[in-house]
Motif scaffolding. Structure first.
Motif: not given
Length: 61
Positions: A12-25
């Protein structure tokens, strides 16, 4: 235990956990008895995992 037998996994892609240009899954893996393991990865991490799996499959062929 195989992924097919265990009930599977989900990425699952989790934009709410992104930070400093890092996409979080988040990768959820069913480990049995109704329990899931939640692993958090960046896009580069998932690409490395895919590369490593590809190498392992080639070696096994």
């Amino acid at each position: 235990m195989s992924i097919k037998d265990s009930g599977g996994f989900e990425v699952t892609r989790r934009p709410d956990l992104d930070g400093r240009g890092r996409k979080t899954y988040v990768v959820d893996v069913h480990v049995g008895n109704g329990k899931w393991v939640h692993l958090t990865y960046g896009k580069a991490d998932l690409q490395d995992i895919r590369r490593i799996i590809g190498q392992a499959l080639k070696e096994d062929a």
